[in-house]
Design a protein around this motif. Structure first.
Motif, mmCIF file in Angstrom:
data_model
loop_
_atom_site.group_PDB
_atom_site.id
_atom_site.type_symbol
_atom_site.label_atom_id
_atom_site.label_comp_id
_atom_site.label_asym_id
_atom_site.label_seq_id
_atom_site.Cartn_x
_atom_site.Cartn_y
_atom_site.Cartn_z
ATOM 1 N N UNK A 111 28.335 -79.998 -22.368
ATOM 2 C CA UNK A 111 26.932 -80.142 -21.979
ATOM 3 C C UNK A 111 26.793 -81.153 -20.847
ATOM 4 N N UNK A 112 27.553 -82.218 -20.933
ATOM 5 C CA UNK A 112 27.495 -83.241 -19.894
ATOM 6 C C UNK A 112 28.028 -82.679 -18.574
ATOM 7 N N UNK A 113 29.154 -81.956 -18.650
ATOM 8 C CA UNK A 113 29.732 -81.355 -17.445
ATOM 9 C C UNK A 113 28.735 -80.392 -16.800
ATOM 10 N N UNK A 114 28.112 -79.574 -17.638
ATOM 11 C CA UNK A 114 27.129 -78.619 -17.126
ATOM 12 C C UNK A 114 25.973 -79.352 -16.454
ATOM 13 N N UNK A 115 25.540 -80.407 -17.096
ATOM 14 C CA UNK A 115 24.426 -81.204 -16.565
ATOM 15 C C UNK A 115 24.765 -81.762 -15.184
ATOM 16 N N UNK A 116 25.974 -82.346 -15.062
ATOM 17 C CA UNK A 116 26.345 -82.910 -13.763
ATOM 18 C C UNK A 116 26.533 -81.823 -12.708
ATOM 19 N N UNK A 117 27.052 -80.676 -13.136
ATOM 20 C CA UNK A 117 27.233 -79.576 -12.183
ATOM 21 C C UNK A 117 25.880 -79.103 -11.664
ATOM 22 N N UNK A 118 24.936 -78.958 -12.588
ATOM 23 C CA UNK A 118 23.598 -78.518 -12.179
ATOM 24 C C UNK A 118 22.962 -79.550 -11.256
ATOM 25 N N UNK A 119 23.221 -80.807 -11.563
ATOM 26 C CA UNK A 119 22.600 -81.890 -10.806
ATOM 27 C C UNK A 119 23.170 -81.976 -9.380
ATOM 28 N N UNK A 120 24.483 -81.826 -9.240
ATOM 29 C CA UNK A 120 25.103 -82.107 -7.940
ATOM 30 C C UNK A 120 25.526 -80.874 -7.173
ATOM 31 N N UNK A 121 25.801 -79.755 -7.867
ATOM 32 C CA UNK A 121 26.415 -78.635 -7.161
ATOM 33 C C UNK A 121 25.459 -77.493 -6.832
ATOM 34 N N UNK A 122 24.326 -77.420 -7.499
ATOM 35 C CA UNK A 122 23.533 -76.203 -7.323
ATOM 36 C C UNK A 122 22.523 -76.295 -6.191
ATOM 37 N N UNK A 123 22.283 -77.486 -5.646
ATOM 38 C CA UNK A 123 21.322 -77.577 -4.553
ATOM 39 C C UNK A 123 21.975 -77.313 -3.198
ATOM 40 N N UNK A 124 23.285 -77.488 -3.142
ATOM 41 C CA UNK A 124 23.955 -77.405 -1.846
ATOM 42 C C UNK A 124 24.380 -76.039 -1.480
#
Lengths: 124, 240
Positions: A111-124
């Motif tokens: 869940x934490x990994x998913x959270x960070x991925x959504x936070x940092x990787x999906x806007x770029x």
């Protein structure tokens, strides 16, 4: 060790006295056929869960119930755990339960990994 | 009851059962697993360790699937087959499941007949089990071939999260390997039963030990375990 085992009669009549080293394990064949049929029914049921397209919590609950029932039948009857002494039974059953703790840890981590991925990787 | 050399002598007082028995068995300087031969105990220890191996595979699959931002491929469609003009979801896996369960059933019967010292029935049922196991591996080979031709690789696939391929090949590959070794193991035991090794006390070519019909039950433990693992793979990988 004599006969804590379920000596439910059955085929015992036709059997000659067991020689050395062969424990008495003449369970009637009926037990195995019954379990076999139940395994078929449960597998068909879990396949139907997919076939019917049930989703969400109902799907997961049904899958887990059918899975645990099948696993229980296989371990208890086919693998003869139902007839073993508790010392062996618990030596086998308890350690794998520790995996559940591992599952919990990895679920939190995922869940934490998913959270960070959504936070940092999906806007770029 | 017949006495045996490496079993606990029956002359010893009757041991308590249930919880009291478990505490008594573990709490003194003695062998804990009463009436369990070393072969059976070692097979169980191996199976428990193997449980952790498969547990870790399924766990890593769970972690990959839970943490990916890309949708996971729909197993129902991926493993469906086009038969007679209709798309039947997951049908190959369903057939494989039934084949493996049947092999587990015939294995259980083989163990039962082994304890009745019915050589022919035991050997025949072991062969049936081996054939069903081989059929399972064959279908798995077909499944792998189909998926690879559709472009599934350990690093990617046409339908979604790239980890799908890695999880699939790792988990089913490892399970298939277990089935394959099981089939070989089954054929070896079937040959010994058929030849009457367990009746005339012929020594094994590898261990130089005399075999017993209990070997069939120990073989059975392994085989049922392979079926057991499939129950979990079926639930978590294919149905989830």
């Amino acid at each position: 060790m004599e006969n804590t085992q379920a000596q439910t009669g059955g085929g015992a009549g036709t059997v000659t006295a067991p020689a050395a080293h062969d424990e008495v394990q003449h369970h009637p064949l009926k037990v195995y056929f019954t379990v076999w049929i139940w395994l078929f029914i449960l597998s068909a049921a879990s396949y139907y869960v997919d076939y019917s397209g049930v989703q969400g919590y109902l799907r997961w609950t049904l899958i887990l119930i059918f899975m645990m029932l099948k696993a229980g039948l296989i371990v208890a009857i086919f693998m003869h755990i139902a007839w073993e002494r508790l010392a062996l039974t618990y030596a086998i059953i308890l350690p794998p339960i520790a995996i559940l703790a591992f599952v919990a840890i990895m679920a939190i981590e995922s869940n934490y990994t998913l959270f960070t991925r959504l936070l940092y990787f999906t806007n770029g | 009851m017949a006495q045996t050399s490496d079993q606990v002598s029956a002359a010893a007082p009757k041991r308590p059962g249930g919880w009291l028995g478990m505490v008594a068995d573990w709490s003194s300087d003695q062998r804990s697993f009463k009436g369990v031969s070393w072969g059976k105990a070692m097979m169980w220890i191996f199976l428990v360790s193997d449980t952790f191996v498969f547990g870790c595979f399924l766990l890593s699959y769970m972690t990959a699937r839970m943490s990916t931002t890309v949708p996971w491929p729909n197993a129902s469609k991926v493993f469906g087959l086009h038969i007679g003009g209709a798309d039947i979801p997951l049908i190959l896996i369903a057939i494989m499941t039934f084949v493996l369960i049947s092999s587990s059933g015939s294995m259980a019967l083989a163990v039962n007949y082994a304890y009745r010292k019915n050589r022919q029935a035991t050997a025949l049922l072991l062969i049936v089990t081996a054939l069903l196991g081989a059929a399972f591996v064959g279908m798995q080979a077909f499944e792998w071939t189909k998926l690879i031709s559709e472009g599934v690789r350990p690093w990617g696939n046409p339908w979604g999260a790239p980890q799908f391929g890695a999880s699939f090949f790792m988990i089913t590959g490892f399970h298939g390997t277990h089935v394959t070794f099981g089939v070989i193991f089954l054929l070896i035991v079937a040959r010994k039963v058929w030849r009457g090794d367990y009746d005339d006390g012929r020594r094994g070519f590898f261990t130089s030990r005399r075999g017993h019909y209990e070997s069939v039950e120990i073989m059975g433990l392994y085989w049922h375990f392979v079926d057991l693992v499939w129950v979990f793979i079926f639930a978590f990988f294919y149905l989830w």
